[in-house]
Design an enzyme around this catalytic site. Sequence first.
Site, PDB file in Angstrom:
ATOM      1  N   ARG A 103       0.890  -1.267  -0.231  1.00 31.17           N
ATOM      2  CA  ARG A 103      -0.153  -0.020   0.056  1.00 31.17           C
ATOM      3  C   ARG A 103       0.814   1.283  -0.015  1.00 31.17           C
ATOM      4  O   ARG A 103       0.419   2.486  -0.082  1.00 31.17           O
ATOM      5  CB  ARG A 103      -0.900  -0.050   1.433  1.00 31.17           C
ATOM      6  CG  ARG A 103      -2.105  -1.133   1.223  1.00 31.17           C
ATOM      7  CD  ARG A 103      -2.715  -1.418   2.561  1.00 31.17           C
ATOM      8  NE  ARG A 103      -1.568  -1.830   3.380  1.00 31.17           N
ATOM      9  CZ  ARG A 103      -2.048  -2.506   4.585  1.00 31.17           C
ATOM     10  NH1 ARG A 103      -3.161  -2.303   5.190  1.00 31.17           N
ATOM     11  NH2 ARG A 103      -0.823  -2.923   5.300  1.00 31.17           N
ATOM     12  N   SER A 140      -6.887  -5.148   7.810  1.00 34.32           N
ATOM     13  CA  SER A 140      -7.927  -5.807   8.592  1.00 34.32           C
ATOM     14  C   SER A 140      -8.044  -5.308   9.949  1.00 34.32           C
ATOM     15  O   SER A 140      -9.118  -5.129  10.608  1.00 34.32           O
ATOM     16  CB  SER A 140      -7.142  -7.278   8.472  1.00 34.32           C
ATOM     17  OG  SER A 140      -7.247  -7.895   7.453  1.00 34.32           O
TER      18      SER A 140
END
Length: 173
Positions: A103, A140
């Site tokens: 990311r 998450s």
Amino acid sequence: MGTVVTVTPRPRRAVCPGSYDPVTSGHLDVIERAAALHDELVVVVLHNPGKAGTFTVEERIGFVERALAGRGVANVRVEAFAQRLLVDVCRELGADVVVKGVRGTTDVAYEWPMALMNRGLSGIETLFLPGDPAFEHVSSSLVKEVARWGGDVTGLVPDEVRDALVARLDADG
Ligand code: PNS
């Protein structure tokens, strides 16, 4: 007369490893793109049986399988392994390549030594796929924290995962 040798190429099999507790939309984007680049992709759910996750391994696998079925991704299967080196899992699965979504530079810095270690241990290469910027902020753990305090995580995880998070957190009080 020369001998004709027919070689059937081995399918290019890659793995996308992770904890997937739970799978996010960012994971699914990377899985789908990695699947398009390989003949076969195995999503490897790595877990520690001594550590209770938010979801059981079976739940995590089911979330990934149903989300991929919903997207029409066919050349992917999901398998779970515990307390194993990733390179040994790759060898067992006959996989040549590890694919990791990144990311940004923080992820690259974290993943870099693991990629070098895995290559040093086994020769298995790691490919980095830049994650979709739309999910750059999605992990998450962050999704779980937002859901825990009543935030809406629609679109950041599959709807089934969102509903399961809300139900799990309600049940936990
Ligand atoms: O989703 P995560 O928690 O970022 O996934 C990390 C994971 C499970 C892919 C990583 O910790 C891993 O590969 N673990 C397996 C054990 C191993 O091989 N460790 C050495 C890596 S150099």
